[in-house]
Design an enzyme around this catalytic site. Structure first.
Site, PDB file in Angstrom:
ATOM      1  N   LYS A  49     -10.788  -2.679  89.308  1.00  0.00           N
ATOM      2  CA  LYS A  49     -10.934  -1.322  88.753  1.00  0.00           C
ATOM      3  C   LYS A  49     -12.361  -1.114  88.253  1.00  0.00           C
ATOM      4  O   LYS A  49     -13.009  -0.117  88.589  1.00  0.00           O
ATOM      5  CB  LYS A  49      -9.963  -1.146  87.597  1.00  0.00           C
ATOM      6  CG  LYS A  49     -10.238   0.076  86.723  1.00  0.00           C
ATOM      7  CD  LYS A  49      -9.208   0.271  85.643  1.00  0.00           C
ATOM      8  CE  LYS A  49      -9.450  -0.525  84.417  1.00  0.00           C
ATOM      9  NZ  LYS A  49     -10.469  -0.014  83.508  1.00  0.00           N
ATOM     10  N   ARG A 423      -2.990   2.600  84.585  1.00  0.00           N
ATOM     11  CA  ARG A 423      -4.430   2.870  84.649  1.00  0.00           C
ATOM     12  C   ARG A 423      -5.174   1.673  85.220  1.00  0.00           C
ATOM     13  O   ARG A 423      -6.217   1.825  85.865  1.00  0.00           O
ATOM     14  CB  ARG A 423      -4.964   3.176  83.244  1.00  0.00           C
ATOM     15  CG  ARG A 423      -4.516   4.492  82.680  1.00  0.00           C
ATOM     16  CD  ARG A 423      -5.327   4.850  81.456  1.00  0.00           C
ATOM     17  NE  ARG A 423      -6.756   4.734  81.763  1.00  0.00           N
ATOM     18  CZ  ARG A 423      -7.716   4.824  80.831  1.00  0.00           C
ATOM     19  NH1 ARG A 423      -7.394   5.014  79.574  1.00  0.00           N
ATOM     20  NH2 ARG A 423      -8.980   4.723  81.155  1.00  0.00           N
TER      21      ARG A 423
HETATM   22  C1  EPZ Z   1     -16.485  -1.825  80.204  1.00  0.00           C
HETATM   23  O1  EPZ Z   1     -16.432  -0.788  79.235  1.00  0.00           O
HETATM   24  C2  EPZ Z   1     -15.087  -1.946  80.764  1.00  0.00           C
HETATM   25  N1  EPZ Z   1     -14.692  -0.697  81.393  1.00  0.00           N
HETATM   26  C3  EPZ Z   1     -14.093  -2.308  79.659  1.00  0.00           C
HETATM   27  O2  EPZ Z   1     -12.830  -2.538  80.268  1.00  0.00           O
HETATM   28  C4  EPZ Z   1     -14.548  -3.595  78.990  1.00  0.00           C
HETATM   29  O3  EPZ Z   1     -13.692  -3.865  77.893  1.00  0.00           O
HETATM   30  C5  EPZ Z   1     -15.999  -3.458  78.502  1.00  0.00           C
HETATM   31  O4  EPZ Z   1     -16.850  -3.070  79.591  1.00  0.00           O
HETATM   32  C6  EPZ Z   1     -16.532  -4.759  77.922  1.00  0.00           C
HETATM   33  O5  EPZ Z   1     -16.486  -5.762  78.889  1.00  0.00           O
HETATM   34  C7  EPZ Z   1     -15.163  -0.410  82.630  1.00  0.00           C
HETATM   35  O6  EPZ Z   1     -15.899  -1.185  83.210  1.00  0.00           O
HETATM   36  C8  EPZ Z   1     -14.719   0.879  83.228  1.00  0.00           C
HETATM   37  P1  EPZ Z   1     -19.571  -1.796  77.059  1.00  0.00           P
HETATM   38  P2  EPZ Z   1     -17.810  -0.210  78.610  1.00  0.00           P
HETATM   39  O7  EPZ Z   1     -20.523  -0.671  77.188  1.00  0.00           O
HETATM   40  O8  EPZ Z   1     -18.856  -0.203  79.643  1.00  0.00           O
HETATM   41  C9  EPZ Z   1     -20.797  -0.816  72.635  1.00  0.00           C
HETATM   42  C10 EPZ Z   1     -10.545  -2.240  80.644  1.00  0.00           C
HETATM   43  O9  EPZ Z   1      -9.588  -2.610  79.964  1.00  0.00           O
HETATM   44  N2  EPZ Z   1     -21.501   0.350  73.207  1.00  0.00           N
HETATM   45  O10 EPZ Z   1     -19.897  -3.103  77.730  1.00  0.00           O
HETATM   46  O11 EPZ Z   1     -17.488   1.043  77.920  1.00  0.00           O
HETATM   47  C11 EPZ Z   1     -19.298  -0.719  72.784  1.00  0.00           C
HETATM   48  O12 EPZ Z   1     -18.736   0.038  71.727  1.00  0.00           O
HETATM   49  C12 EPZ Z   1     -11.755  -1.626  79.974  1.00  0.00           C
HETATM   50  O13 EPZ Z   1     -10.632  -2.369  81.899  1.00  0.00           O
HETATM   51  C13 EPZ Z   1     -22.286   1.133  72.378  1.00  0.00           C
HETATM   52  O14 EPZ Z   1     -22.384   0.883  71.183  1.00  0.00           O
HETATM   53  O15 EPZ Z   1     -18.130  -1.337  77.534  1.00  0.00           O
HETATM   54  C14 EPZ Z   1     -18.887  -2.181  72.722  1.00  0.00           C
HETATM   55  O16 EPZ Z   1     -18.834  -2.603  71.377  1.00  0.00           O
HETATM   56  C15 EPZ Z   1     -11.538  -1.430  78.496  1.00  0.00           C
HETATM   57  N3  EPZ Z   1     -22.937   2.206  72.897  1.00  0.00           N
HETATM   58  C16 EPZ Z   1     -20.055  -2.893  73.422  1.00  0.00           C
HETATM   59  O17 EPZ Z   1     -21.157  -1.970  73.390  1.00  0.00           O
HETATM   60  C17 EPZ Z   1     -22.862   2.512  74.234  1.00  0.00           C
HETATM   61  O18 EPZ Z   1     -23.512   3.492  74.669  1.00  0.00           O
HETATM   62  C18 EPZ Z   1     -19.783  -3.229  74.876  1.00  0.00           C
HETATM   63  O19 EPZ Z   1     -19.297  -2.056  75.503  1.00  0.00           O
HETATM   64  C19 EPZ Z   1     -22.065   1.698  75.061  1.00  0.00           C
HETATM   65  C20 EPZ Z   1     -21.398   0.616  74.533  1.00  0.00           C
END
Ligand code: EPZ
Length: 444
Positions: A49, A423
Site C-alpha cells: 500500500k 484500508r
Molecule cells: C508513512 O506515513 C506511512 N503511510 C505510515 O503508515 C507510517 O506509519 C509512517 O510513514 C511511518 O513509517 C504511508 O506511507 C502512506 P512520516 P507518513 O512522515 O509519511 C512526523 C499505515 O499504517 N511528521 O514518516 O505520514 C509525523 O508526525 C500508515 O500504513 C511531521 O512532524 O509518516 C511522525 O511523528 C500509518 N511533519 C514522523 O514525522 C510532517 O510534515 C514520521 O512521519 C510529516 C511527518
C-alpha cells in the site's frame, strides 16, 4: 482551479467495467473470530500500500498512460484513484494491474472530502506543482491517533520556491516554478521525502535532500521516477541528489510486496504457535520484525522470495522500540503488542515515531490484556489466556492487532468497524481462513 485547457484533451468517463477497484469498504462490516486455532499453510502477500500510493501520485508528473502492476485492491488505493480522477486522469483497473492516463489532467484541486479520508492524498501536491506550477490541496485532517502534520512537506516545497500559502484549509500554490534546493529534514519523514523527491524531478537545477527516509517504499518510488527519466543519485542512502529534467515519460512498473502485511502474517503465526510460509515477500524488508519474533521464540527461515516461520508454544516477552527503517516499524507496534499480551513475562513497547499511537490498548484490554501506558511507552504483562469479546477497530494496524489477539483469545471475538482493515489489508479474512483460522466477515 483549472489548468490551461489548451494543453490537455478532455476525457470521457470510464466504462463501468473499467471502474476503479471494487475494494469498497462496506461500512460497519465486522469480523467474527473463533480463537484457539494454530495457523498452517502458505499465504501470498499483496502489493505494498505504502509503495503504491506515492507511485500512483507520481503518474501526474508524466503525461501519458502508466501501467502499475501488483497494485493492492484496498480502499486506500481506491481513494487515490478517485483523487486522480478528480484531477482529470483516467484510472482503469484490470485485476491488480492499474492503467493511469494523466494526459487529461485539467484540475489541480484535491478536495477536502477526499483528502480527509486518506492523508496520503497529499502526495499529489508536489507532482501538481512540478508539472502545472499550481495546486490547491486540502490539508489532511488528523487521523485515529492524533494530529499528523504536513509541515515538513510545506517547508520543503517552499525551500524549492513553491511559495505555498494556507487558505481556508487548503495548501495553495500559484504561478510556481520550482527551483532545486538544499534541504535537510529535521525529522525522518516517509511522506515528506516522497513529496520532495517527486517535486525535485522537474524542478530547475539540482536538489540535495539530507536525512531522508530510506523505507523500501521510498527506494521503490525513486526507482520508478528514474524509470520515467528522472536523474536521482543516492537511493537507499540518507542523502539524495536530484537533477531536474524538462519532462518525464510514463512507466510500466510492478509494485513491491507489502512488508507490513508480510510482517503481520509472521506475527499471526507466532501468536498462534503455528507454522506458515509467507510467499512473494522480500525478507530484507522484514528483517527487524523477523529479529524480534526470533527473540520471542519463533523459528524464522527466510528463503528466496518467501519466509517460513514456526511460532513458539509460549512466546517470550520482548522489548521493542520503533524507529525509521531499517529499525522496527511503527506499523508493526500494535501487532507486536498483541503477541506480548500473551507472552511469558513483561514486555516494554516504545513508539518513538508516533507518541500517541495506542488506540489499540483499551481494546486489547477488553480482551483481558494487561497493559500499562506511560506516555509513548506500553508495559505489557503477559497473561495466560485472553478472553474473546466484542471490540472495535480504530485504525489499520490497531485492527490488525485485534485480529491477532482474537486468533488466540478463548471463544468468540467480534471486531466492528473493520473498514479500517480494508484500508490496508487486501482480503485478510480470506487469507486467514486459508491458513486455518476461524474468521467470518459479517455485515452489522
Ligand atoms: C508513512 O506515513 C506511512 N503511510 C505510515 O503508515 C507510517 O506509519 C509512517 O510513514 C511511518 O513509517 C504511508 O506511507 C502512506 P512520516 P507518513 O512522515 O509519511 C512526523 C499505515 O499504517 N511528521 O514518516 O505520514 C509525523 O508526525 C500508515 O500504513 C511531521 O512532524 O509518516 C511522525 O511523528 C500509518 N511533519 C514522523 O514525522 C510532517 O510534515 C514520521 O512521519 C510529516 C511527518
Amino acid at each position: 482551479m483549472d489548468v490551461d485547457r489548451a494543453t490537455h484533451t478532455t476525457t470521457t468517463p470510464l466504462a463501468d467495467d473499467a471502474s476503479t477497484p471494487t475494494a469498497e469498504a462496506v461500512p460497519m462490516d465486522a469480523l467474527v473470530i473463533q480463537g484457539g486455532r494454530k495457523l498452517t499453510g502458505r499465504v501470498e502477500v499483496s502489493g505494498a500500500k505504502n509503495a503504491a500510493l506515492p507511485v500512483m501520485a507520481a503518474t501526474l508528473l508524466a503525461p501519458g498512460v502508466h501501467t502499475l502492476r501488483n497494485v493492492p485492491l484496498l480502499s486506500d488505493t481506491r481513494t487515490m484513484s478517485r483523487v486522480l480522477e478528480q484531477l482529470g486522469a483516467r484510472v482503469e483497473f484490470r485485476g491488480h494491474a492499474c492503467k493511469i492516463d494523466t494526459s487529461g489532467v485539467r484540475s489541480v484541486e484535491a478536495p477536502y472530502d477526499l483528502v480527509r479520508t486518506m492523508r496520503a492524498s497529499v502526495y499529489v501536491l508536489g507532482p501538481l506543482l512540478a508539472r502545472f506550477g499550481a495546486a490547491r490541496v486540502s490539508l489532511p485532517g488528523g487521523c485515529a491517533w492524533g494530529p499528523r502534520p504536513v509541515n515538513l512537506h510545506i517547508e520543503g516545497l517552499n525551500a524549492m520556491n513553491a511559495g505555498l500559502e494556507i487558505e481556508h484549509g487548503y495548501i495553495v500554490g500559484k504561478d510556481v516554478r520550482l527551483q532545486g534546493a538544499e534541504y535537510g529534514f529535521q525529522t525522518v519523514s516517509v511522506g515528506a521525502t516522497a513529496q520532495l523527491m517527486m517535486a525535485a524531478t522537474l524542478a530547475e537545477g539540482r536538489t540535495v535532500l539530507d536525512n531522508v527516509a530510506i523505507e523500501p517504499d521510498i527506494t521503490a518510488l525513486g526507482e520508478v521516477l528514474a524509470g520515467c527519466g528522472a536523474r536521482i543519485e543516492g537511493l537507499g542512502t540518507r542523502r539524495l541528489t536530484i537533477d531536474g529534467v524538462r519532462e518525464l515519460k510514463p512507466i510500466d512498473t510492478t509494485i513491491i510486496p507489502d512488508r507490513i502485511e508480510a510482517a503481520t502474517f509472521l506475527a499471526a503465526a507466532a501468536i498462534t504457535g503455528g507454522s506458515i510460509t509467507v510467499e512473494r515477500c522480500n525478507a530484507a524488508h522484514v528483517a527487524a520484525t523477523m529479529h524480534v519474533l526470533e527473540l520471542a521464540g519463533a523459528e524464522v527461515l527466510p528463503g528466496n522470495g518467501e519466509i517460513a516461520i514456526s511460532g513458539p508454544t509460549l512466546a517470550s516477552a520482548v522489548n521493542v522500540t520503533t524507529a525509521p527503517f531499517p529499525g522496527f516499524p511503527t506499523d508493526m507496534q500494535a501487532q507486536m503488542m498483541a503477541l506480548c499480551a500473551v507472552a511469558d513475562g513483561t514486555s516494554v513497547i516504545t513508539d518513538t515515531i508516533y507518541l500517541d499511537r495506542f488506540t489499540h490498548v483499551p481494546e486489547l484490554t477488553r480482551l483481558g490484556a494487561q497493559i500499562e501506558l506511560k506516555g509513548n511507552v506500553a508495559i505489557v504483562t503477559g497473561v495466560e489466556r485472553l478472553q474473546g469479546a466484542p471490540v472495535m477497530a480504530t485504525d489499520i494496524r490497531a485492527s490488525a492487532a485485534l485480529v491477532l489477539a482474537a486468533l488466540v483469545a478463548e471463544g468468540e471475538t467480534r471486531i466492528s468497524r473493520i473498514y479500517h482493515l480494508d484500508r490496508g489489508y487486501e482480503g485478510l479474512a480470506e487469507k486467514l481462513v486459508k491458513l486455518g483460522a476461524g474468521v467470518e466477515r459479517v455485515q452489522e
